[in-house]
Design a protein around this motif. Structure first.
Motif, PDB file in Angstrom:
ATOM      1  N   LYS A  36       0.826  -1.206   0.000  1.00 44.71           N
ATOM      2  CA  LYS A  36       0.000   0.000   0.000  1.00 44.71           C
ATOM      3  C   LYS A  36       0.864   1.261   0.000  1.00 44.71           C
ATOM      4  O   LYS A  36       0.523   2.257  -0.628  1.00 44.71           O
ATOM      5  CB  LYS A  36      -0.917  -0.008   1.217  1.00 44.71           C
ATOM      6  N   ALA A  37       2.011   1.206   0.670  1.00 41.03           N
ATOM      7  CA  ALA A  37       2.876   2.381   0.772  1.00 41.03           C
ATOM      8  C   ALA A  37       3.679   2.633  -0.498  1.00 41.03           C
ATOM      9  O   ALA A  37       3.952   3.770  -0.844  1.00 41.03           O
ATOM     10  CB  ALA A  37       3.818   2.219   1.956  1.00 41.03           C
ATOM     11  N   LYS A  38       4.077   1.581  -1.208  1.00 42.38           N
ATOM     12  CA  LYS A  38       4.981   1.737  -2.351  1.00 42.38           C
ATOM     13  C   LYS A  38       4.311   1.563  -3.697  1.00 42.38           C
ATOM     14  O   LYS A  38       4.944   1.716  -4.724  1.00 42.38           O
ATOM     15  CB  LYS A  38       6.122   0.725  -2.247  1.00 42.38           C
ATOM     16  N   TRP A  39       3.038   1.234  -3.732  1.00 41.42           N
ATOM     17  CA  TRP A  39       2.374   0.928  -4.988  1.00 41.42           C
ATOM     18  C   TRP A  39       1.330   1.977  -5.287  1.00 41.42           C
ATOM     19  O   TRP A  39       0.516   2.334  -4.435  1.00 41.42           O
ATOM     20  CB  TRP A  39       1.735  -0.456  -4.884  1.00 41.42           C
ATOM     21  N   ARG A  40       1.344   2.491  -6.511  1.00 44.94           N
ATOM     22  CA  ARG A  40       0.295   3.413  -6.938  1.00 44.94           C
ATOM     23  C   ARG A  40      -0.897   2.597  -7.405  1.00 44.94           C
ATOM     24  O   ARG A  40      -0.744   1.694  -8.228  1.00 44.94           O
ATOM     25  CB  ARG A  40       0.806   4.277  -8.072  1.00 44.94           C
ATOM     26  N   PRO A  41      -2.094   2.883  -6.904  1.00 43.00           N
ATOM     27  CA  PRO A  41      -3.271   2.116  -7.321  1.00 43.00           C
ATOM     28  C   PRO A  41      -3.423   2.128  -8.835  1.00 43.00           C
ATOM     29  O   PRO A  41      -3.206   3.153  -9.482  1.00 43.00           O
ATOM     30  CB  PRO A  41      -4.441   2.842  -6.660  1.00 43.00           C
ATOM     31  N   SER A  42      -3.769   0.976  -9.411  1.00 41.42           N
ATOM     32  CA  SER A  42      -3.938   0.902 -10.856  1.00 41.42           C
ATOM     33  C   SER A  42      -4.927  -0.187 -11.220  1.00 41.42           C
ATOM     34  O   SER A  42      -5.178  -1.097 -10.444  1.00 41.42           O
ATOM     35  CB  SER A  42      -2.600   0.640 -11.542  1.00 41.42           C
ATOM     36  N   PHE A  43      -5.494  -0.060 -12.396  1.00 40.03           N
ATOM     37  CA  PHE A  43      -6.363  -1.075 -12.967  1.00 40.03           C
ATOM     38  C   PHE A  43      -6.427  -0.830 -14.459  1.00 40.03           C
ATOM     39  O   PHE A  43      -6.019   0.217 -14.942  1.00 40.03           O
ATOM     40  CB  PHE A  43      -7.766  -1.048 -12.351  1.00 40.03           C
ATOM     41  N   ARG A  44      -6.925  -1.824 -15.196  1.00 41.55           N
ATOM     42  CA  ARG A  44      -7.088  -1.614 -16.632  1.00 41.55           C
ATOM     43  C   ARG A  44      -8.301  -2.350 -17.160  1.00 41.55           C
ATOM     44  O   ARG A  44      -8.688  -3.386 -16.632  1.00 41.55           O
ATOM     45  CB  ARG A  44      -5.835  -1.958 -17.403  1.00 41.55           C
ATOM     46  N   PHE A  45      -8.881  -1.778 -18.206  1.00 41.65           N
ATOM     47  CA  PHE A  45     -10.012  -2.376 -18.894  1.00 41.65           C
ATOM     48  C   PHE A  45      -9.458  -3.117 -20.111  1.00 41.65           C
ATOM     49  O   PHE A  45      -8.929  -2.489 -21.021  1.00 41.65           O
ATOM     50  CB  PHE A  45     -11.009  -1.309 -19.350  1.00 41.65           C
ATOM     51  N   PRO A  46      -9.571  -4.437 -20.151  1.00 40.29           N
ATOM     52  CA  PRO A  46      -8.970  -5.193 -21.252  1.00 40.29           C
ATOM     53  C   PRO A  46      -9.711  -5.070 -22.575  1.00 40.29           C
ATOM     54  O   PRO A  46      -9.163  -5.378 -23.617  1.00 40.29           O
ATOM     55  CB  PRO A  46      -8.990  -6.628 -20.739  1.00 40.29           C
TER      56      PRO A  46
END
Length: 191
Positions: free
Chosen positions: A100-110
Motif C-alpha cells: 500500500k505504501a509503495k504501490w500506486r493504485p492501478s487497474f485496466r479495462f482489457p
C-alpha cells in the motif's frame, strides 16, 4: 506503423474516489491471488487463472466480500490474468506483493475496443467506463483509432492505442492517470 496518442482524462470527484477504491480492490485481489498461488506451490500443486476466476466469482457472492462486487468483473479478472502472466514469466516466488505504501493504485479495462468514445466539441470528448460512467477528456489530437484494440509501441501491453492521463486535482496532490485504458495513479504522500 502504430502511433500512440495521449489525452488528458478528467474524473469528477466521485469518479476519482471510485478509481482510488478500485485500485485498492485490485491490489487486494493481486495480493490474495499471490498468497493463494504460493500456498499451492508450498504443497507441491498449482492453481490456474481459470480456477482463481471461479473462486473470485464465488467470493463476490459472499456477504463478507461484498466490496468485490463494487469493481467491474473484467477489471479484477484482468488483475488475476496479469498475476498469472507474472507468475509464469518470473515464477511464483519472485513476484512481489503490492504494498500500500509503495504501490500506486492501478487497474485496466482489457476490452478497450468496446468502450464508447464520443467527441463533445472541437477540443473535448468523453469515454464511457463501466461503473464510472462518462469521463471527459481533452482531445489535444484527433482520435484516429482510439478504439483500436492493438497495443501501442513503447507502452505496457495495455490493449489499446490510446493513453489517457489526468492533470491537476483539487487537493494539489499527484493525480490519477489512465495509461492505454489502464488507470495508474493514486495520491502520493506530500513532500
Amino acid at each position: 506503423m502504430l502511433a500512440g496518442r495521449k489525452y488528458r482524462l478528467e474524473f469528477d470527484s466521485g469518479q476519482a474516489a471510485f478509481a482510488e477504491r478500485l485500485g485498492g480492490i485490485c491490489r487486494a485481489v493481486w495480493n490474495t491471488g499471490l498468497e493463494q498461488r504460493r500456498e499451492y506451490r508450498r504443497r507441491g500443486g498449482w492453481i490456474t487463472y481459470a480456477e482463481q476466476c471461479g473462486q473470485l466469482a464465488e467470493a463476490k457472492k459472499d456477504p463478507y466480500c461484498g466490496w468485490l462486487a463494487d469493481a467491474p468483473a473484467q477489471v479484477i479478472q484482468q488483475t488475476l490474468k496479469d498475476l498469472d502472466q507474472a507468475c509464469r514469466k518470473h515464477g511464483t516466488w519472485k513476484v512481489r506483493w503490492k504494498s500500500k505504501a509503495k504501490w500506486r493504485p492501478s487497474f485496466r479495462f482489457p476490452t478497450a475496443g468496446h468502450l464508447p468514445v464520443e467527441p463533445i466539441g472541437r477540443k473535448w470528448g468523453r469515454v464511457f467506463l463501466p461503473k464510472f460512467g462518462w469521463a471527459r477528456f481533452r482531445m489535444s489530437r484527433p482520435l484516429g483509432g482510439a478504439s483500436s484494440p492493438r497495443p501501442c509501441p513503447g507502452t505496457a501491453s495495455t490493449g489499446s492505442s490510446v493513453s489517457w492521463s489526468t492533470m491537476g486535482s483539487p487537493s494539489g496532490r499527484n493525480t490519477p492517470a489512465l495509461d492505454g485504458w489502464a488507470w495508474t495513479g493514486g495520491w502520493s504522500r506530500p513532500p
